[in-house]
Scaffold this active site. Structure first.
Site, PDB file in Angstrom:
ATOM      1  CB  SER A  26      25.836  -1.364 -37.788  1.00 25.36           C
ATOM      2  OG  SER A  26      25.109  -1.587 -38.975  1.00 25.36           O
TER       3      SER A  26
ATOM      4  CG  ASP B 158      18.192   1.253 -37.675  1.00 25.21           C
ATOM      5  OD1 ASP B 158      18.354   1.398 -38.898  1.00 25.21           O
ATOM      6  OD2 ASP B 158      19.101   0.907 -36.899  1.00 25.21           O
TER       7      ASP B 158
ATOM      8  CG  HIS C 232      21.792   2.345 -38.636  1.00 28.40           C
ATOM      9  ND1 HIS C 232      21.518   1.070 -38.219  1.00 28.40           N
ATOM     10  CD2 HIS C 232      23.064   2.308 -39.136  1.00 28.40           C
ATOM     11  CE1 HIS C 232      22.560   0.285 -38.461  1.00 28.40           C
ATOM     12  NE2 HIS C 232      23.516   1.024 -39.009  1.00 28.40           N
TER      13      HIS C 232
END
Length: 279
Positions: free
Chosen positions: A133, A191, A218
């Site tokens: 991320s 996601d 995610h």
């Protein structure tokens, strides 16, 4: 050949052999990877989340986890920040971070870059980077900065999970040149935090990109379905690393041999002089 001649030759051969052996022992059997966590995570939490993944790749890679220097802004305005929730930088004026934000600042980025550079220097050597991320966004930026020689970090490969291009204006120049190091890009079809299109845009900046798309959201996947992809990627990186080290070792060994011959010549001359004097 006299006994003295044989002794000199044996001493020189032993010393050259010892030098070659020392060079060989310096070659590690795993690639080392510096890992950058996501927003509101920290190094220890990220390490725990990647337990299964690390088991898959453990034969070929060693993973080192560090923590961002900034405490993330509290989720609620009246709440106190949680020290364990960390951030690499903030891209909103209120000091928070959102991956989809465009045109904002990058508060704290330089401090975080220095933090990673310090870890790369003091905890290394490392060959690769891994990020999730915000950490994957950071890895992409570091690769771009390394391409332009604007950081001391020199990754030979990278793994980017749920990554994306930074929308901060000060980061735009990091994406000007395509990057050629091998990369593995991992993202989920569902996601909602970092839509897969954002991860695809990041992957498009790399010339030698491999993509692992999973059906989830995610997170960093580590099931039997992804196991072989991880193994193959790190097997290839380890092979490349060892081949590179072998080439360097060959060059260094040749240099050591040349030096050993010069030393032997000096020793032979000294021993010959002693023999002449004894005669």
């Amino acid at each position: 050949m006299t006994n003295n001649d044989a002794a000199v030759e044996a001493a020189g051969s032993s010393r050259a052999s010892s030098s070659k052996q020392q060079l060989k022992l310096e070659i590690t059997e795993k690639v080392r990877v510096l890992c950058l966590h996501g927003y509101r995570q920290n190094g220890e939490a990220f390490k725990n989340k990647l337990g299964s993944f690390r088991k898959f790749a453990n034969k070929y890679a060693e993973f080192v986890f560090i923590t961002a220097p900034h405490v993330a802004k509290a989720l609620e305005s009246a709440a106190e920040p949680v020290p364990e929730q960390r951030s690499w930088w903030a891209n909103k004026d209120d000091g928070s971070f959102k991956g989809t934000n465009k045109g904002g600042p990058a508060f704290g980025f330089q401090e975080s870059l220095r933090c990673v550079e310090e870890a790369w220097r003091t905890q290394g050597p490392f060959q690769g980077l891994l990020g999730f991320s915000q950490g994957a966004c950071f890895v992409g930026l570091i690769c771009g900065l390394a391409k332009k020689k604007l950081t001391s970090i020199r990754p030979e490969f990278a793994v980017l999970a749920s990554g994306f291009l930074s929308g901060s204006l000060v980061h735009m120049s990091a994406y000007e040149e395509a990057i050629s190091i091998p990369t593995l890009h991992i993202y989920g079809q569902t996601d909602e935090i970092i839509p897969k299109e954002m991860s695809e845009s990041l992957a498009a900046r790399f010339k030698n990109a491999e993509v692992l798309e999973h059906s989830g959201g995610h997170y960093f996947p580590a099931t039997a379905q992804q196991k072989q992809t991880f193994i193959n990627f790190f097997q290839d990186r380890l092979q490349e690393y060892l081949e590179h080290e072998e080439l360097q070792q060959s060059g260094n060994a040749s240099f050591v041999d040349s030096g050993a011959e010069d030393d032997n010549d000096a020793e032979v001359a000294a021993m010959t002089a002693e023999l002449d004097e004894s005669d």
